[in-house]
Design a protein around this motif. Sequence first.
Motif, PDB file in Angstrom:
ATOM      1  N   ILE A  21       1.480  11.944   1.873  1.00 44.99           N
ATOM      2  CA  ILE A  21       2.700  11.137   1.753  1.00 44.99           C
ATOM      3  C   ILE A  21       2.946  10.316   3.028  1.00 44.99           C
ATOM      4  O   ILE A  21       2.830  10.831   4.139  1.00 44.99           O
ATOM      5  N   LEU A  22       3.296   9.050   2.845  1.00 45.86           N
ATOM      6  CA  LEU A  22       3.656   8.182   3.974  1.00 45.86           C
ATOM      7  C   LEU A  22       5.123   7.807   3.871  1.00 45.86           C
ATOM      8  O   LEU A  22       5.686   7.750   2.779  1.00 45.86           O
ATOM      9  N   LEU A  23       5.698   7.532   5.050  1.00 49.57           N
ATOM     10  CA  LEU A  23       7.064   7.002   5.103  1.00 49.57           C
ATOM     11  C   LEU A  23       6.948   5.512   5.425  1.00 49.57           C
ATOM     12  O   LEU A  23       6.297   5.140   6.392  1.00 49.57           O
ATOM     13  N   LEU A  44       9.599   7.026   0.737  1.00 48.68           N
ATOM     14  CA  LEU A  44       8.369   7.814   0.765  1.00 48.68           C
ATOM     15  C   LEU A  44       7.441   7.323  -0.339  1.00 48.68           C
ATOM     16  O   LEU A  44       7.890   7.009  -1.448  1.00 48.68           O
ATOM     17  N   VAL A  45       6.145   7.253  -0.008  1.00 45.63           N
ATOM     18  CA  VAL A  45       5.152   6.805  -0.987  1.00 45.63           C
ATOM     19  C   VAL A  45       3.904   7.681  -0.879  1.00 45.63           C
ATOM     20  O   VAL A  45       3.693   8.350   0.130  1.00 45.63           O
ATOM     21  N   LYS A  46       3.097   7.648  -1.933  1.00 46.28           N
ATOM     22  CA  LYS A  46       1.797   8.323  -1.873  1.00 46.28           C
ATOM     23  C   LYS A  46       0.855   7.489  -1.031  1.00 46.28           C
ATOM     24  O   LYS A  46       0.784   6.263  -1.207  1.00 46.28           O
ATOM     25  N   LYS A  47       0.139   8.141  -0.127  1.00 47.36           N
ATOM     26  CA  LYS A  47      -0.830   7.423   0.700  1.00 47.36           C
ATOM     27  C   LYS A  47      -2.038   7.034  -0.147  1.00 47.36           C
ATOM     28  O   LYS A  47      -2.571   7.855  -0.886  1.00 47.36           O
ATOM     29  N   VAL A  48      -2.441   5.779  -0.035  1.00 47.29           N
ATOM     30  CA  VAL A  48      -3.633   5.338  -0.774  1.00 47.29           C
ATOM     31  C   VAL A  48      -4.570   4.580   0.164  1.00 47.29           C
ATOM     32  O   VAL A  48      -4.175   4.161   1.251  1.00 47.29           O
ATOM     33  N   GLY A  49      -5.782   4.408  -0.282  1.00 43.90           N
ATOM     34  CA  GLY A  49      -6.710   3.498   0.387  1.00 43.90           C
ATOM     35  C   GLY A  49      -6.508   2.147  -0.275  1.00 43.90           C
ATOM     36  O   GLY A  49      -6.799   1.979  -1.469  1.00 43.90           O
ATOM     37  N   LEU A 106       0.864  -8.519  -6.229  1.00 42.12           N
ATOM     38  CA  LEU A 106       0.779  -7.062  -6.259  1.00 42.12           C
ATOM     39  C   LEU A 106      -0.394  -6.573  -5.421  1.00 42.12           C
ATOM     40  O   LEU A 106      -1.405  -7.272  -5.280  1.00 42.12           O
ATOM     41  N   GLU A 107      -0.240  -5.355  -4.874  1.00 44.42           N
ATOM     42  CA  GLU A 107      -1.345  -4.699  -4.163  1.00 44.42           C
ATOM     43  C   GLU A 107      -1.565  -3.328  -4.782  1.00 44.42           C
ATOM     44  O   GLU A 107      -0.619  -2.690  -5.235  1.00 44.42           O
ATOM     45  N   PHE A 108      -2.804  -2.893  -4.760  1.00 41.20           N
ATOM     46  CA  PHE A 108      -3.169  -1.614  -5.362  1.00 41.20           C
ATOM     47  C   PHE A 108      -3.934  -0.753  -4.359  1.00 41.20           C
ATOM     48  O   PHE A 108      -4.506  -1.272  -3.393  1.00 41.20           O
TER      49      PHE A 108
HETATM   50  N1  LIG Z   1       0.891   3.608  -0.297  1.00 45.23           N
HETATM   51  C1  LIG Z   1       0.253   2.967   0.687  1.00 45.23           C
HETATM   52  N2  LIG Z   1      -0.721   3.590   1.402  1.00 45.23           N
HETATM   53  C2  LIG Z   1      -1.368   2.940   2.411  1.00 45.23           C
HETATM   54  N3  LIG Z   1      -1.107   1.687   2.789  1.00 45.23           N
HETATM   55  C3  LIG Z   1      -0.148   1.004   2.110  1.00 45.23           C
HETATM   56  C4  LIG Z   1       0.573   1.609   1.034  1.00 45.23           C
HETATM   57  N4  LIG Z   1       1.456   0.682   0.541  1.00 45.23           N
HETATM   58  C5  LIG Z   1       1.275  -0.437   1.274  1.00 45.23           C
HETATM   59  N5  LIG Z   1       0.324  -0.264   2.219  1.00 45.23           N
HETATM   60  C6  LIG Z   1      -0.104  -1.235   3.222  1.00 45.23           C
HETATM   61  O1  LIG Z   1       0.839  -1.243   4.252  1.00 45.23           O
HETATM   62  C7  LIG Z   1       0.720  -2.433   5.018  1.00 45.23           C
HETATM   63  C8  LIG Z   1       2.060  -2.764   5.625  1.00 45.23           C
HETATM   64  O2  LIG Z   1       2.843  -3.610   4.875  1.00 45.23           O
HETATM   65  P1  LIG Z   1       3.194  -5.080   5.380  1.00 45.23           P
HETATM   66  O3  LIG Z   1       4.083  -5.045   6.556  1.00 45.23           O
HETATM   67  O4  LIG Z   1       3.682  -5.804   4.160  1.00 45.23           O
HETATM   68  O5  LIG Z   1       1.769  -5.590   5.858  1.00 45.23           O
HETATM   69  P2  LIG Z   1       1.088  -7.016   5.885  1.00 45.23           P
HETATM   70  O6  LIG Z   1       1.420  -7.613   7.200  1.00 45.23           O
HETATM   71  O7  LIG Z   1      -0.373  -6.670   5.741  1.00 45.23           O
HETATM   72  O8  LIG Z   1       1.629  -7.777   4.706  1.00 45.23           O
HETATM   73  C9  LIG Z   1       0.064  -3.440   4.084  1.00 45.23           C
HETATM   74  O9  LIG Z   1      -1.202  -3.784   4.611  1.00 45.23           O
HETATM   75  C10 LIG Z   1      -0.108  -2.673   2.771  1.00 45.23           C
HETATM   76  O10 LIG Z   1      -1.322  -3.003   2.125  1.00 45.23           O
END
Ligand SMILES: Nc1ncnc2c1ncn2[C@@H]1O[C@H](COP(=O)(O)OP(=O)(O)O)[C@@H](O)[C@H]1O
Length: 239
Positions: free
Chosen positions: A23-25, A80-85, A178-180
């Motif tokens: 989990i990330l904040l 809070l979000v799930k950490k992803v690659g 959108l980002e995934f």
């Molecule tokens: N759940 C997640 N796990 C890991 N990284 C994430 C997650 N959600 C978003 N990110 C990444 O967090 C970064 C920070 O966001 P942001 O400030 O919008 O960055 P950027 O300057 O790249 O637009 C982005 O690169 C985004 O891809």
Amino acid sequence: MEKHSMLYEGKAKKLFETEDPSILLIEYKDSLTAFNAQKKSTLSGKGSLNNKISAYLLEFIGSRGIPTHFVKIVDETHQLVKKVGIIPLEVVVRNITTGSLCKRLGVKEGVELKKPLLEFYLKDDALEDPIVTEDHVSAFEWASPAEVEILKRISLEVNKLLKERFLQVGIVLVDLKLEFGRTPDNTVILADEISPDTCRLWDISSGEKLDKDRFRKDLGNVLESYREVWERISKGEKR
Ligand SMILES: Nc1ncnc2c1ncn2[C@@H]1O[C@H](COP(=O)(O)OP(=O)(O)O)[C@@H](O)[C@H]1O
Ligand SMILES: [Mg+2]
């Protein structure tokens, strides 16, 4: 949840580790950037509005069966979000022509597309996020062919859900980015944010812009427009 070390600071958000490694904040910042960060500003209260709007919309589409990274809102500026690659692609869905599409192809502004137009961009600030084709995506293995199908399907579904949701409050969803990311078991889920920083939103009757274009084009009332979006969707009013 306790804030641990900062993992990454982006243009609009900061990511922190938590005691749970999965989990990330996310902290939503007040900074606003455009044109690949050549234009910068700070708007007190923007982070809080985007945190709330993004949490609301991610939860809404989650409730409609879209897998997202959203876990819960913590306070004014944190969730809070799930950490992803992160998959290094930005998926853009357009309903109406505007912005870089018109600049690049010379097509007319403000034309309603017969069906949503989906585009892939490489997420690379140094290269200014260039547009890429599906063949580029598979040639350089930014995503597998099966993942590309998932990105397209989810993006079009999110566009459909949000288009309807915004229409209920008198807002036209013009386009969205959108980002995934991939979870540890390689499931593709929607990540990042959905906010007026990442969507184009026009008032249905006046055509007034209620998104980051107000900042890009120096139209003024940036924060007021973001607040308008939040008030309309949270109260469900048309105004
Ligand atoms: N759940 C997640 N796990 C890991 N990284 C994430 C997650 N959600 C978003 N990110 C990444 O967090 C970064 C920070 O966001 P942001 O400030 O919008 O960055 P950027 O300057 O790249 O637009 C982005 O690169 C985004 O891809
Ligand atoms: Mg970003």
